[in-house]
Scaffold this motif. Structure first.
Motif, mmCIF file in Angstrom:
data_model
loop_
_atom_site.group_PDB
_atom_site.id
_atom_site.type_symbol
_atom_site.label_atom_id
_atom_site.label_comp_id
_atom_site.label_asym_id
_atom_site.label_seq_id
_atom_site.Cartn_x
_atom_site.Cartn_y
_atom_site.Cartn_z
ATOM 1 N N VAL A 129 63.982 43.181 170.886
ATOM 2 C CA VAL A 129 64.899 42.389 170.051
ATOM 3 C C VAL A 129 64.651 42.691 168.573
ATOM 4 N N ALA A 130 63.390 42.751 168.162
ATOM 5 C CA ALA A 130 63.072 43.037 166.758
ATOM 6 C C ALA A 130 63.639 44.392 166.340
ATOM 7 N N ARG A 131 63.468 45.377 167.177
ATOM 8 C CA ARG A 131 63.978 46.714 166.843
ATOM 9 C C ARG A 131 65.496 46.751 166.840
ATOM 10 N N LEU A 132 66.105 46.092 167.833
ATOM 11 C CA LEU A 132 67.570 46.050 167.876
ATOM 12 C C LEU A 132 68.134 45.320 166.663
ATOM 13 N N ARG A 133 67.511 44.223 166.259
ATOM 14 C CA ARG A 133 67.975 43.473 165.090
ATOM 15 C C ARG A 133 67.888 44.335 163.836
ATOM 16 N N ARG A 134 66.776 45.073 163.712
ATOM 17 C CA ARG A 134 66.595 45.946 162.551
ATOM 18 C C ARG A 134 67.645 47.056 162.511
ATOM 19 N N ASP A 135 67.869 47.700 163.657
ATOM 20 C CA ASP A 135 68.756 48.863 163.704
ATOM 21 C C ASP A 135 70.232 48.511 163.870
ATOM 22 N N HIS A 136 70.520 47.322 164.385
ATOM 23 C CA HIS A 136 71.902 46.892 164.657
ATOM 24 C C HIS A 136 72.053 45.436 164.205
ATOM 25 N N HIS A 151 74.325 43.497 163.212
ATOM 26 C CA HIS A 151 75.482 42.685 163.601
ATOM 27 C C HIS A 151 75.562 42.428 165.106
ATOM 28 N N LEU A 152 74.627 42.961 165.839
ATOM 29 C CA LEU A 152 74.596 42.807 167.293
ATOM 30 C C LEU A 152 74.249 41.369 167.669
ATOM 31 N N CYS A 153 74.945 40.834 168.651
ATOM 32 C CA CYS A 153 74.594 39.524 169.204
ATOM 33 C C CYS A 153 73.466 39.744 170.209
ATOM 34 N N LEU A 154 72.334 39.073 169.988
ATOM 35 C CA LEU A 154 71.163 39.252 170.841
ATOM 36 C C LEU A 154 70.805 37.931 171.516
ATOM 37 N N ILE A 155 70.942 37.910 172.834
ATOM 38 C CA ILE A 155 70.610 36.738 173.626
ATOM 39 C C ILE A 155 69.360 37.072 174.443
ATOM 40 N N ALA A 156 68.271 36.356 174.166
ATOM 41 C CA ALA A 156 67.029 36.552 174.914
ATOM 42 C C ALA A 156 67.083 35.709 176.176
ATOM 43 N N LEU A 157 66.578 36.268 177.240
ATOM 44 C CA LEU A 157 66.636 35.649 178.554
ATOM 45 C C LEU A 157 65.224 35.582 179.116
ATOM 46 N N THR A 158 64.836 34.417 179.646
ATOM 47 C CA THR A 158 63.497 34.295 180.202
ATOM 48 C C THR A 158 63.435 33.196 181.252
ATOM 49 N N GLY A 159 62.525 33.367 182.158
ATOM 50 C CA GLY A 159 62.213 32.306 183.107
ATOM 51 C C GLY A 159 61.032 31.480 182.620
ATOM 52 N N ASP A 160 60.463 31.868 181.485
ATOM 53 C CA ASP A 160 59.274 31.258 180.908
ATOM 54 C C ASP A 160 59.690 30.184 179.905
ATOM 55 N N SER A 161 59.265 28.960 180.129
ATOM 56 C CA SER A 161 59.659 27.860 179.243
ATOM 57 C C SER A 161 58.689 27.658 178.073
ATOM 58 N N HIS A 166 59.616 31.427 173.006
ATOM 59 C CA HIS A 166 60.972 31.210 172.489
ATOM 60 C C HIS A 166 60.989 31.362 170.971
ATOM 61 N N ARG A 167 59.980 30.794 170.294
ATOM 62 C CA ARG A 167 59.904 30.930 168.833
ATOM 63 C C ARG A 167 59.710 32.392 168.431
ATOM 64 N N ALA A 168 58.882 33.116 169.176
ATOM 65 C CA ALA A 168 58.653 34.535 168.877
ATOM 66 C C ALA A 168 59.949 35.332 169.025
ATOM 67 N N ALA A 169 60.716 35.039 170.060
ATOM 68 C CA ALA A 169 61.991 35.734 170.265
ATOM 69 C C ALA A 169 62.961 35.426 169.132
ATOM 70 N N GLU A 170 63.027 34.169 168.734
ATOM 71 C CA GLU A 170 63.920 33.793 167.625
ATOM 72 C C GLU A 170 63.454 34.418 166.314
ATOM 73 N N ALA A 171 62.138 34.442 166.089
ATOM 74 C CA ALA A 171 61.602 35.046 164.864
ATOM 75 C C ALA A 171 61.868 36.546 164.819
ATOM 76 N N SER A 172 61.953 37.183 165.985
ATOM 77 C CA SER A 172 62.211 38.623 166.023
ATOM 78 C C SER A 172 63.691 38.954 165.858
ATOM 79 N N GLY A 173 64.540 37.917 165.899
ATOM 80 C CA GLY A 173 65.956 38.154 165.640
ATOM 81 C C GLY A 173 66.915 37.735 166.720
ATOM 82 N N ALA A 174 66.429 37.110 167.791
ATOM 83 C CA ALA A 174 67.343 36.654 168.852
ATOM 84 C C ALA A 174 68.242 35.545 168.317
ATOM 85 N N ASP A 175 69.509 35.611 168.666
ATOM 86 C CA ASP A 175 70.456 34.571 168.271
ATOM 87 C C ASP A 175 70.289 33.316 169.113
#
Length: 125
Positions: A69-76, A78-88, A93-102
Protein backbone atom coordinates in the motif's frame (compact mmCIF):
# COMPACT_ATOMS: atom_id res chain seq x y z
CA UNK A 1 -15.86 5.77 -20.42
CA UNK A 2 -18.83 3.83 -19.12
CA UNK A 3 -18.31 4.80 -15.47
CA UNK A 4 -17.21 1.31 -14.45
CA UNK A 5 -14.48 1.32 -11.82
CA UNK A 6 -11.54 -0.98 -12.64
CA UNK A 7 -10.27 -2.97 -9.67
CA UNK A 8 -7.21 -5.11 -8.95
CA UNK A 9 -7.71 -7.56 -6.09
CA UNK A 10 -4.85 -9.19 -4.19
CA UNK A 11 -4.95 -12.00 -1.64
CA UNK A 12 -2.63 -14.98 -1.09
CA UNK A 13 -5.54 -17.39 -0.52
CA UNK A 14 -6.45 -18.47 -4.06
CA UNK A 15 -9.87 -19.77 -3.04
CA UNK A 16 -10.78 -16.58 -1.21
CA UNK A 17 -9.39 -14.52 -4.09
CA UNK A 18 -11.67 -16.29 -6.57
CA UNK A 19 -14.70 -15.85 -4.30
CA UNK A 20 -13.84 -12.18 -3.89
CA UNK A 21 -13.47 -11.76 -7.65
CA UNK A 22 -16.93 -13.22 -8.21
CA UNK A 23 -18.48 -11.03 -5.51
CA UNK A 24 -16.82 -7.84 -6.78
CA UNK A 25 -17.87 -8.62 -10.34
CA UNK A 26 -21.49 -8.82 -9.14
CA UNK A 27 -21.33 -5.12 -8.29
CA UNK A 28 -22.58 -3.26 -11.38
CA UNK A 29 -20.14 -0.35 -10.94
CA UNK A 30 -17.01 -2.52 -10.50
CA UNK A 31 -14.99 -4.72 -12.82
CA UNK A 32 -11.98 -6.83 -11.84
CA UNK A 33 -9.14 -6.21 -14.28
CA UNK A 34 -6.50 -8.35 -12.55
CA UNK A 35 -5.87 -10.57 -9.54
CA UNK A 36 -2.62 -10.99 -7.61
CA UNK A 37 -1.42 -13.55 -5.07
CA UNK A 38 1.07 -11.29 -3.24
CA UNK A 39 2.05 -7.66 -2.78
CA UNK A 40 4.73 -7.61 -5.47
CA UNK A 41 2.36 -9.09 -8.04
CA UNK A 42 -0.25 -6.48 -7.06
CA UNK A 43 2.24 -3.67 -7.69
CA UNK A 44 3.19 -5.18 -11.06
CA UNK A 45 -0.48 -5.37 -12.05
CA UNK A 46 -1.13 -1.76 -11.06
CA UNK A 47 1.99 -0.52 -12.88
CA UNK A 48 0.90 -2.36 -16.03
CA UNK A 49 -2.88 -1.82 -16.01
CA UNK A 50 -3.34 1.50 -14.10
CA UNK A 51 -6.68 0.58 -12.47
CA UNK A 52 -8.93 2.90 -10.48
CA UNK A 53 -8.78 0.86 -7.26
CA UNK A 54 -6.98 -1.93 -5.44
CA UNK A 55 -8.43 -4.20 -2.77
CA UNK A 56 -5.43 -5.78 -1.07
CA UNK A 57 -4.97 -8.25 1.78
CA UNK A 58 -2.57 -7.08 4.48
CA UNK A 59 -1.00 -10.50 5.23
CA UNK A 60 0.72 -11.84 2.10
CA UNK A 61 4.05 -13.42 1.15
CA UNK A 62 6.93 -11.71 -0.68
CA UNK A 63 5.60 -8.24 0.17
CA UNK A 64 2.99 -7.62 2.83
CA UNK A 65 -0.05 -5.47 2.16
CA UNK A 66 1.06 -2.55 4.35
CA UNK A 67 4.33 -2.23 2.42
CA UNK A 68 2.54 -2.69 -0.90
CA UNK A 69 0.00 0.00 0.00
CA UNK A 70 2.81 2.44 0.88
CA UNK A 71 4.52 1.85 -2.45
CA UNK A 72 1.27 2.03 -4.42
CA UNK A 73 0.31 5.29 -2.68
CA UNK A 74 3.73 6.76 -3.48
CA UNK A 75 3.72 5.69 -7.14
CA UNK A 76 -0.03 6.09 -7.83
CA UNK A 77 -1.32 8.88 -5.55
CA UNK A 78 -4.81 8.96 -7.09
CA UNK A 79 -5.41 5.23 -6.73
CA UNK A 80 -8.18 4.12 -4.37
CA UNK A 81 -6.57 1.67 -1.92
CA UNK A 82 -8.77 -0.57 0.20
CA UNK A 83 -6.89 -2.74 2.70
CA UNK A 84 -8.46 -6.08 3.49
CA UNK A 85 -7.76 -8.22 6.54
CA UNK A 86 -9.16 -10.89 8.76
CA UNK A 87 -7.06 -9.44 11.60
CA UNK A 88 -8.92 -7.06 13.91
CA UNK A 89 -5.71 -5.71 15.52
CA UNK A 90 -6.10 -1.90 15.68
CA UNK A 91 -2.31 -1.42 15.33
CA UNK A 92 -2.39 -3.21 11.96
CA UNK A 93 -5.32 -1.07 10.81
CA UNK A 94 -3.50 2.12 11.87
CA UNK A 95 -0.35 0.98 10.05
CA UNK A 96 -2.35 0.36 6.87
CA UNK A 97 -3.99 3.78 7.10
CA UNK A 98 -0.65 5.46 7.84
CA UNK A 99 0.83 3.80 4.74
CA UNK A 100 -1.90 5.31 2.59
CA UNK A 101 -4.93 3.00 2.64
CA UNK A 102 -8.19 4.86 2.11
CA UNK A 103 -10.04 2.30 4.22
CA UNK A 104 -9.36 -0.90 6.14
CA UNK A 105 -12.12 -3.49 5.93
CA UNK A 106 -12.43 -6.76 7.75
CA UNK A 107 -12.90 -9.67 5.37
CA UNK A 108 -16.26 -10.47 6.97
CA UNK A 109 -17.52 -6.94 6.25
CA UNK A 110 -15.91 -6.47 2.85
CA UNK A 111 -18.89 -6.25 0.56
CA UNK A 112 -20.96 -4.11 2.89
CA UNK A 113 -20.60 -0.93 0.91
CA UNK A 114 -17.41 -1.82 -0.99
CA UNK A 115 -18.63 -0.29 -4.24
CA UNK A 116 -19.83 2.84 -2.44
CA UNK A 117 -16.52 3.28 -0.60
CA UNK A 118 -14.44 2.92 -3.76
CA UNK A 119 -16.69 5.31 -5.67
CA UNK A 120 -16.59 7.89 -2.84
CA UNK A 121 -12.79 7.82 -2.66
CA UNK A 122 -12.53 8.04 -6.43
CA UNK A 123 -14.84 11.09 -6.51
CA UNK A 124 -12.86 12.77 -3.73
CA UNK A 125 -9.60 12.43 -5.65
Amino acid sequence: MDGTISVVIADDDAGYLESLRVLVEQQPSLTVVAVALDGLEAIECVDEIDPDAVVIDLHMPRLDGVSAVARLRRDHPHLCLIALTGDSDPALHRAAEASGADAVLLKGELLDGLADRIAAVRRAR
